[in-house]
Design a protein around this motif. Structure first.
Motif, mmCIF file in Angstrom:
data_model
loop_
_atom_site.group_PDB
_atom_site.id
_atom_site.type_symbol
_atom_site.label_atom_id
_atom_site.label_comp_id
_atom_site.label_asym_id
_atom_site.label_seq_id
_atom_site.Cartn_x
_atom_site.Cartn_y
_atom_site.Cartn_z
ATOM 1 N N GLY A 40 0.782 -1.228 0.000
ATOM 2 C CA GLY A 40 0.000 0.000 0.000
ATOM 3 C C GLY A 40 0.812 1.276 0.000
ATOM 4 N N GLN A 41 2.132 1.139 -0.133
ATOM 5 C CA GLN A 41 2.970 2.334 -0.146
ATOM 6 C C GLN A 41 3.793 2.383 -1.423
ATOM 7 N N GLY A 42 4.179 3.594 -1.800
ATOM 8 C CA GLY A 42 5.085 3.739 -2.927
ATOM 9 C C GLY A 42 6.486 3.316 -2.533
ATOM 10 N N LEU A 43 7.315 3.117 -3.546
ATOM 11 C CA LEU A 43 8.710 2.755 -3.281
ATOM 12 C C LEU A 43 9.417 3.893 -2.548
ATOM 13 N N TYR A 104 14.639 3.705 -15.086
ATOM 14 C CA TYR A 104 15.244 2.718 -14.205
ATOM 15 C C TYR A 104 14.939 1.293 -14.653
ATOM 16 N N PHE A 106 14.794 -2.395 -13.031
ATOM 17 C CA PHE A 106 14.672 -2.989 -11.711
ATOM 18 C C PHE A 106 15.050 -4.461 -11.731
ATOM 19 N N TYR B 36 4.850 2.115 -14.917
ATOM 20 C CA TYR B 36 5.458 0.803 -14.761
ATOM 21 C C TYR B 36 4.361 -0.224 -14.466
ATOM 22 N N GLN B 38 3.990 -3.833 -12.466
ATOM 23 C CA GLN B 38 4.675 -4.708 -11.526
ATOM 24 C C GLN B 38 3.819 -5.929 -11.235
ATOM 25 N N PRO B 44 9.289 -3.798 -11.010
ATOM 26 C CA PRO B 44 8.532 -3.037 -12.010
ATOM 27 C C PRO B 44 9.216 -3.063 -13.373
ATOM 28 N N ILE B 89 2.242 1.429 -11.601
ATOM 29 C CA ILE B 89 2.859 2.478 -10.806
ATOM 30 C C ILE B 89 3.204 3.666 -11.693
ATOM 31 N N PRO B 103 13.177 10.436 -8.789
ATOM 32 C CA PRO B 103 11.797 10.063 -9.046
ATOM 33 C C PRO B 103 10.947 10.068 -7.783
ATOM 34 N N PHE B 105 7.496 8.145 -6.545
ATOM 35 C CA PHE B 105 6.671 7.007 -6.910
ATOM 36 C C PHE B 105 5.266 7.155 -6.356
ATOM 37 N N GLY B 106 4.277 6.825 -7.180
ATOM 38 C CA GLY B 106 2.921 6.675 -6.675
ATOM 39 C C GLY B 106 2.781 5.342 -5.954
ATOM 40 N N ARG B 107 1.670 5.156 -5.256
ATOM 41 C CA ARG B 107 1.451 3.923 -4.505
ATOM 42 C C ARG B 107 0.955 2.799 -5.391
#
Lengths: 115, 115
Positions: A40-43, A104, A106, B36, B38, B44, B89, B103, B105-107
């Motif tokens: 539930g959280q962003g990176l 990026y 990953f 992205y 994921q 991602p 994301i 960057p 990031f959104g959740r």
């Protein structure tokens, strides 16, 4: 094939124990990053390195340490000082797209669980 | 403070249907916006990237739009497939002095496609 390899895929840590997550890339990228992902959280950025032998703290560096002795490798150590280490850890390196914007690549991630 | 807000938080659709995911941001100065995909337990993977001058970008069944004036982006998925089930994301990069890009990031939006 070029890419980022993270190992292990799953890791279990006992209370008070240090563990090291491996990240290796063969993309010849200069910059490498460690992110933590919680449900539930962003990176969130832990540490990053723009060049060999140099690294910078991110937003949540407390309880973590890194090294960058080789361009290809950026290991992350989760120390006993990190009180809530259970999470999904992602390593990334920086690419340059043909649009001249930065993005990026990953790795596949390491899931760390405290037991 | 730079922020990226995504909606909805989760979405369930039937296979073959279309859907649209939203991303609002307050990152400034703006450099680029990426979407992205994921998959569960994976890292991602980039779908699209857009810079300030671009307002639409397609990648197969994925089409992203960007309105830099209102600071909004959307990701439209056409004729959804079961393999589209994943978290999507939105990542917005702001430029910094010295040429670095950080960057935000959104959740993420969790998409589930049912047969």
């Amino acid at each position: 094939d070029g890419g980022i390899t993270q190992s292990p895929k799953y890791l279990f840590r006992k209370e008070g124990q240090n563990v090291t997550l491996s990240c290796e890339q063969n993309l010849n990228h200069d910059a490498m990053y460690w992110y933590r992902q919680d449900p539930g959280q962003g990176l969130r950025l832990i540490y990053y390195s723009q060049i060999v032998n140099d690294f910078q703290k991110g937003d949540i560096a407390e309880g973590y340490s890194v090294s960058r002795e080789k361009k290809e490798s950026f290991p992350l150590t989760v120390t006993s000082a990190q009180k809530n280490p259970t999470a999904f850890y992602l390593c990334a390196s920086k690419v340059r797209d043909k649009e001249a914007a930065y993005g990026y690549t990953f790795g596949s991630g390491t899931r760390l669980t405290v037991v | 403070k730079n922020q990226v807000e995504q909606s909805p938080q989760s979405l369930i659709i039937l296979e073959g249907k279309n859907c649209t995911l939203q991303c609002n941001y307050t990152v400034s100065p703006f450099s680029n916006l990426r979407w992205y995909k994921q998959d569960t337990g994976r890292g991602p993977v980039s779908l699209t990237i857009m810079t300030f001058s671009e307002n639409t970008k397609s990648n197969g069944r994925y089409t992203a739009t960007l309105d830099a004036d209102t600071k909004q982006s959307s990701l439209h998925i056409t004729a959804s497939q079961l393999s589209d089930s994943a978290s999507y994301i939105c990542v917005v990069s702001g430029s910094r002095s010295g040429g670095s890009y950080i960057p935000t990031f959104g959740r993420g939006t969790s998409l589930i496609v049912h047969p």
